[in-house]
Design a protein around this motif. Structure first.
Motif, PDB file in Angstrom:
ATOM      1  N   LYS A  50       0.833  -1.204   0.000  1.00 51.58           N
ATOM      2  CA  LYS A  50       0.000   0.000   0.000  1.00 51.58           C
ATOM      3  C   LYS A  50       0.866   1.253   0.000  1.00 51.58           C
ATOM      4  O   LYS A  50       1.863   1.328   0.710  1.00 51.58           O
ATOM      5  CB  LYS A  50      -0.930   0.002   1.215  1.00 51.58           C
ATOM      6  CG  LYS A  50      -2.025  -1.050   1.127  1.00 51.58           C
ATOM      7  CD  LYS A  50      -2.908  -1.052   2.343  1.00 51.58           C
ATOM      8  CE  LYS A  50      -3.829   0.134   2.309  1.00 51.58           C
ATOM      9  NZ  LYS A  50      -4.805   0.113   3.410  1.00 51.58           N
ATOM     10  N   GLU A  51       0.462   2.231  -0.792  1.00 50.20           N
ATOM     11  CA  GLU A  51       1.244   3.456  -0.921  1.00 50.20           C
ATOM     12  C   GLU A  51       1.017   4.448   0.216  1.00 50.20           C
ATOM     13  O   GLU A  51       1.821   5.352   0.403  1.00 50.20           O
ATOM     14  CB  GLU A  51       0.944   4.126  -2.254  1.00 50.20           C
ATOM     15  CG  GLU A  51       1.444   3.336  -3.440  1.00 50.20           C
ATOM     16  CD  GLU A  51       1.233   4.062  -4.753  1.00 50.20           C
ATOM     17  OE1 GLU A  51       0.888   5.260  -4.720  1.00 50.20           O
ATOM     18  OE2 GLU A  51       1.411   3.432  -5.787  1.00 50.20           O
ATOM     19  N   ASP A  52      -0.070   4.290   0.964  1.00 51.93           N
ATOM     20  CA  ASP A  52      -0.355   5.253   2.021  1.00 51.93           C
ATOM     21  C   ASP A  52       0.188   4.831   3.387  1.00 51.93           C
ATOM     22  O   ASP A  52      -0.040   5.495   4.384  1.00 51.93           O
ATOM     23  CB  ASP A  52      -1.858   5.511   2.118  1.00 51.93           C
ATOM     24  CG  ASP A  52      -2.661   4.263   2.465  1.00 51.93           C
ATOM     25  OD1 ASP A  52      -2.126   3.152   2.298  1.00 51.93           O
ATOM     26  OD2 ASP A  52      -3.828   4.414   2.877  1.00 51.93           O
ATOM     27  N   ILE A  53       0.936   3.730   3.436  1.00 57.02           N
ATOM     28  CA  ILE A  53       1.525   3.276   4.694  1.00 57.02           C
ATOM     29  C   ILE A  53       3.019   3.601   4.703  1.00 57.02           C
ATOM     30  O   ILE A  53       3.741   3.255   3.774  1.00 57.02           O
ATOM     31  CB  ILE A  53       1.277   1.767   4.901  1.00 57.02           C
ATOM     32  CG1 ILE A  53      -0.223   1.537   5.129  1.00 57.02           C
ATOM     33  CG2 ILE A  53       2.097   1.226   6.060  1.00 57.02           C
ATOM     34  CD1 ILE A  53      -0.628   0.118   5.359  1.00 57.02           C
ATOM     35  N   ALA A  54       3.465   4.274   5.764  1.00 57.32           N
ATOM     36  CA  ALA A  54       4.866   4.666   5.882  1.00 57.32           C
ATOM     37  C   ALA A  54       5.652   3.744   6.799  1.00 57.32           C
ATOM     38  O   ALA A  54       6.854   3.582   6.633  1.00 57.32           O
ATOM     39  CB  ALA A  54       4.964   6.096   6.406  1.00 57.32           C
ATOM     40  N   ILE A  55       4.983   3.144   7.781  1.00 52.34           N
ATOM     41  CA  ILE A  55       5.654   2.283   8.755  1.00 52.34           C
ATOM     42  C   ILE A  55       4.766   1.070   9.029  1.00 52.34           C
ATOM     43  O   ILE A  55       3.557   1.212   9.197  1.00 52.34           O
ATOM     44  CB  ILE A  55       5.904   3.028  10.091  1.00 52.34           C
ATOM     45  CG1 ILE A  55       6.796   4.245   9.873  1.00 52.34           C
ATOM     46  CG2 ILE A  55       6.522   2.094  11.132  1.00 52.34           C
ATOM     47  CD1 ILE A  55       6.919   5.139  11.090  1.00 52.34           C
ATOM     48  N   VAL A  56       5.387  -0.101   9.084  1.00 51.99           N
ATOM     49  CA  VAL A  56       4.682  -1.309   9.514  1.00 51.99           C
ATOM     50  C   VAL A  56       5.324  -1.752  10.828  1.00 51.99           C
ATOM     51  O   VAL A  56       6.510  -2.094  10.854  1.00 51.99           O
ATOM     52  CB  VAL A  56       4.765  -2.444   8.469  1.00 51.99           C
ATOM     53  CG1 VAL A  56       4.107  -3.706   9.002  1.00 51.99           C
ATOM     54  CG2 VAL A  56       4.135  -2.021   7.156  1.00 51.99           C
ATOM     55  N   LEU A  57       4.553  -1.684  11.898  1.00 54.22           N
ATOM     56  CA  LEU A  57       5.012  -2.165  13.195  1.00 54.22           C
ATOM     57  C   LEU A  57       4.574  -3.613  13.329  1.00 54.22           C
ATOM     58  O   LEU A  57       3.391  -3.924  13.154  1.00 54.22           O
ATOM     59  CB  LEU A  57       4.401  -1.337  14.331  1.00 54.22           C
ATOM     60  CG  LEU A  57       4.753   0.145  14.369  1.00 54.22           C
ATOM     61  CD1 LEU A  57       3.989   0.832  15.491  1.00 54.22           C
ATOM     62  CD2 LEU A  57       6.240   0.325  14.547  1.00 54.22           C
ATOM     63  N   ILE A  58       5.510  -4.482  13.626  1.00 51.58           N
ATOM     64  CA  ILE A  58       5.201  -5.903  13.741  1.00 51.58           C
ATOM     65  C   ILE A  58       5.849  -6.442  15.009  1.00 51.58           C
ATOM     66  O   ILE A  58       7.022  -6.156  15.280  1.00 51.58           O
ATOM     67  CB  ILE A  58       5.653  -6.684  12.488  1.00 51.58           C
ATOM     68  CG1 ILE A  58       5.251  -8.149  12.553  1.00 51.58           C
ATOM     69  CG2 ILE A  58       7.126  -6.514  12.211  1.00 51.58           C
ATOM     70  CD1 ILE A  58       5.400  -8.899  11.237  1.00 51.58           C
ATOM     71  N   SER A  59       5.072  -7.160  15.803  1.00 54.07           N
ATOM     72  CA  SER A  59       5.639  -7.773  17.008  1.00 54.07           C
ATOM     73  C   SER A  59       6.721  -8.756  16.595  1.00 54.07           C
ATOM     74  O   SER A  59       6.570  -9.477  15.610  1.00 54.07           O
ATOM     75  CB  SER A  59       4.560  -8.514  17.794  1.00 54.07           C
ATOM     76  OG  SER A  59       3.681  -7.609  18.392  1.00 54.07           O
ATOM     77  N   GLN A  60       7.795  -8.779  17.360  1.00 56.89           N
ATOM     78  CA  GLN A  60       8.929  -9.606  16.971  1.00 56.89           C
ATOM     79  C   GLN A  60       8.578 -11.089  16.910  1.00 56.89           C
ATOM     80  O   GLN A  60       9.021 -11.789  16.004  1.00 56.89           O
ATOM     81  CB  GLN A  60      10.100  -9.378  17.912  1.00 56.89           C
ATOM     82  CG  GLN A  60      11.380  -9.983  17.396  1.00 56.89           C
ATOM     83  CD  GLN A  60      12.554  -9.635  18.253  1.00 56.89           C
ATOM     84  OE1 GLN A  60      12.504  -9.789  19.462  1.00 56.89           O
ATOM     85  NE2 GLN A  60      13.608  -9.152  17.631  1.00 56.89           N
ATOM     86  N   TYR A  61       7.744 -11.567  17.818  1.00 53.80           N
ATOM     87  CA  TYR A  61       7.400 -12.990  17.762  1.00 53.80           C
ATOM     88  C   TYR A  61       6.549 -13.302  16.524  1.00 53.80           C
ATOM     89  O   TYR A  61       6.628 -14.399  15.977  1.00 53.80           O
ATOM     90  CB  TYR A  61       6.720 -13.449  19.046  1.00 53.80           C
ATOM     91  CG  TYR A  61       5.228 -13.199  19.123  1.00 53.80           C
ATOM     92  CD1 TYR A  61       4.327 -14.211  18.788  1.00 53.80           C
ATOM     93  CD2 TYR A  61       4.721 -11.975  19.527  1.00 53.80           C
ATOM     94  CE1 TYR A  61       2.964 -13.989  18.859  1.00 53.80           C
ATOM     95  CE2 TYR A  61       3.365 -11.756  19.604  1.00 53.80           C
ATOM     96  CZ  TYR A  61       2.489 -12.762  19.264  1.00 53.80           C
ATOM     97  OH  TYR A  61       1.138 -12.541  19.330  1.00 53.80           O
ATOM     98  N   VAL A  62       5.764 -12.330  16.057  1.00 49.33           N
ATOM     99  CA  VAL A  62       4.999 -12.509  14.814  1.00 49.33           C
ATOM    100  C   VAL A  62       5.953 -12.457  13.625  1.00 49.33           C
ATOM    101  O   VAL A  62       5.835 -13.239  12.676  1.00 49.33           O
ATOM    102  CB  VAL A  62       3.894 -11.442  14.694  1.00 49.33           C
ATOM    103  CG1 VAL A  62       3.159 -11.564  13.365  1.00 49.33           C
ATOM    104  CG2 VAL A  62       2.913 -11.551  15.848  1.00 49.33           C
ATOM    105  N   ALA A  63       6.912 -11.535  13.667  1.00 48.18           N
ATOM    106  CA  ALA A  63       7.903 -11.441  12.587  1.00 48.18           C
ATOM    107  C   ALA A  63       8.698 -12.734  12.463  1.00 48.18           C
ATOM    108  O   ALA A  63       9.066 -13.140  11.360  1.00 48.18           O
ATOM    109  CB  ALA A  63       8.841 -10.264  12.836  1.00 48.18           C
TER     110      ALA A  63
END
Length: 130
Positions: free
Chosen positions: A65-78
């Motif tokens: 998506k072009e309107d998202i600048a940052i994706v925060l992801i929990s480390q255990y999910v990553a």
């Protein structure tokens, strides 16, 4: 500055979240949440019933998506989709791994930190420093 990725500035850039319910709820209370016209949200709540495929799909959707600048992801999910997170190499949206209430942060698994360490070690080798 040619060659740098630009964040769209028509309206505003969003922060997307892929994390457990408590983490997502905290960020939603802080004002991070968004629902577009197609009723798509900018977050995914991961629980014991969430499949790896659903997490992969959300990650791919948010990073496209072009309107998202940052994706925060929990480390255990990553860690569940580590191959996708490690292979992602675009500057925008930036992928940031965060700790969650039940899973502490482990810097050894952070893809951004490992890239920074690699750059500094390559730079120090190239300049002759240790």
């Amino acid at each position: 500055m040619a060659g740098r990725a630009q964040i769209p500035s028509k309206n505003s850039a969003l922060i997307a979240m892929i994390a457990d319910e408590d983490t997502v709820t905290g960020f939603l209370l802080a004002g991070v949440g968004n629902v577009d016209l197609r009723r798509k949200t900018n977050y995914l709540v991961v629980d014991s019933k969430t499949t790896v495929k659903a997490i992969e799909d959300a990650f791919k959707e948010f990073t496209a998506k072009e309107d998202i600048a940052i994706v925060l992801i929990s480390q255990y999910v990553a860690n569940m989709i580590r191959f996708l997170v490690d292979s992602y190499n675009k500057p925008v949206p930036a992928i940031l791994e965060i700790p969650s209430k039940d899973h502490p942060y482990d810097p050894a698994h952070d893809s951004v930190l490992s890239r920074v360490k690699y750059l500094f070690s390559a730079e120090s080798v190239a300049s002759g420093r240790r």
